[in-house]
Design a protein around this motif. Structure first.
Motif, PDB file in Angstrom:
ATOM      1  N   PRO A 138      17.000  35.993   6.712  1.00  0.00           N
ATOM      2  CA  PRO A 138      17.002  34.687   7.365  1.00  0.00           C
ATOM      3  C   PRO A 138      16.936  34.835   8.883  1.00  0.00           C
ATOM      4  O   PRO A 138      17.468  35.799   9.440  1.00  0.00           O
ATOM      5  N   ILE A 139      16.284  33.892   9.525  1.00  0.00           N
ATOM      6  CA  ILE A 139      16.243  33.850  10.984  1.00  0.00           C
ATOM      7  C   ILE A 139      17.359  32.903  11.408  1.00  0.00           C
ATOM      8  O   ILE A 139      17.413  31.760  10.974  1.00  0.00           O
ATOM      9  N   ARG A 140      18.262  33.418  12.227  1.00  0.00           N
ATOM     10  CA  ARG A 140      19.442  32.652  12.621  1.00  0.00           C
ATOM     11  C   ARG A 140      19.425  32.326  14.111  1.00  0.00           C
ATOM     12  O   ARG A 140      18.855  33.066  14.907  1.00  0.00           O
ATOM     13  N   ASP A 141      20.075  31.225  14.453  1.00  0.00           N
ATOM     14  CA  ASP A 141      20.251  30.835  15.842  1.00  0.00           C
ATOM     15  C   ASP A 141      21.091  31.909  16.531  1.00  0.00           C
ATOM     16  O   ASP A 141      22.127  32.325  15.999  1.00  0.00           O
ATOM     17  N   ARG A 142      20.671  32.354  17.684  1.00  0.00           N
ATOM     18  CA  ARG A 142      21.365  33.445  18.374  1.00  0.00           C
ATOM     19  C   ARG A 142      22.765  33.056  18.836  1.00  0.00           C
ATOM     20  O   ARG A 142      23.634  33.911  18.942  1.00  0.00           O
ATOM     21  N   ILE A 143      22.973  31.791  19.116  1.00  0.00           N
ATOM     22  CA  ILE A 143      24.272  31.350  19.623  1.00  0.00           C
ATOM     23  C   ILE A 143      25.217  30.971  18.491  1.00  0.00           C
ATOM     24  O   ILE A 143      26.349  31.448  18.425  1.00  0.00           O
ATOM     25  N   THR A 144      24.749  30.133  17.576  1.00  0.00           N
ATOM     26  CA  THR A 144      25.631  29.628  16.517  1.00  0.00           C
ATOM     27  C   THR A 144      25.664  30.512  15.276  1.00  0.00           C
ATOM     28  O   THR A 144      26.587  30.436  14.490  1.00  0.00           O
TER      29      THR A 144
ATOM     30  N   ARG B 151      17.994  28.914  10.818  1.00  0.00           N
ATOM     31  CA  ARG B 151      17.066  28.070  11.567  1.00  0.00           C
ATOM     32  C   ARG B 151      16.025  27.409  10.679  1.00  0.00           C
ATOM     33  O   ARG B 151      15.149  26.712  11.170  1.00  0.00           O
ATOM     34  N   GLY B 152      16.079  27.657   9.377  1.00  0.00           N
ATOM     35  CA  GLY B 152      15.117  27.036   8.477  1.00  0.00           C
ATOM     36  C   GLY B 152      13.852  27.847   8.302  1.00  0.00           C
ATOM     37  O   GLY B 152      12.815  27.325   7.900  1.00  0.00           O
ATOM     38  N   CYS B 153      13.958  29.145   8.589  1.00  0.00           N
ATOM     39  CA  CYS B 153      12.825  30.044   8.379  1.00  0.00           C
ATOM     40  C   CYS B 153      13.365  31.442   8.077  1.00  0.00           C
ATOM     41  O   CYS B 153      14.505  31.762   8.388  1.00  0.00           O
ATOM     42  N   VAL B 154      12.512  32.243   7.433  1.00  0.00           N
ATOM     43  CA  VAL B 154      12.909  33.593   7.029  1.00  0.00           C
ATOM     44  C   VAL B 154      11.744  34.558   7.236  1.00  0.00           C
ATOM     45  O   VAL B 154      10.596  34.139   7.370  1.00  0.00           O
ATOM     46  N   PHE B 155      12.070  35.841   7.245  1.00  0.00           N
ATOM     47  CA  PHE B 155      11.071  36.900   7.157  1.00  0.00           C
ATOM     48  C   PHE B 155      11.148  37.463   5.743  1.00  0.00           C
ATOM     49  O   PHE B 155      12.235  37.628   5.197  1.00  0.00           O
TER      50      PHE B 155
END
Length: 91
Positions: A42-48, A52-56
């Protein structure tokens, strides 16, 4: 498209957009395993740290990645998103 880094080929990596943030990772993985063994990140928000609603998605071969793109890109809508998933090469 295999990429060579340091003499070794990297597995093909896909970017997948329009994935519901609350969708469990195992359910996302189940969408992609019919095309071959894969690793979903999963692609995550760097701060929280929230999704983020997207993945690799990484596969062992380009043929597996191509099959996933052909079957899923613009073809499958995951509720509550109004648009179909976007599946393409990440690099």
């Amino acid at each position: 498209m295999m990429h060579v880094h340091g003499g070794a080929e990297r597995p093909p990596k896909l970017f997948v957009g329009q994935v519901p943030k609350e969708m469990p990772l195992d359910e996302v993985t189940q969408l992609f395993t019919p095309f071959g063994a894969c690793d979903v990140t999963p692609i995550r928000d760097r701060i929280t740290g929230m999704p983020r609603g997207c993945v690799f998605v990484s596969y062992a071969t380009r043929a597996e990645a191509d099959a996933a793109i052909a079957a899923l890109n613009g073809q499958k809508q995951l509720s509550p998103h109004l648009n179909a998933m976007q599946v393409r090469y990440a690099d």
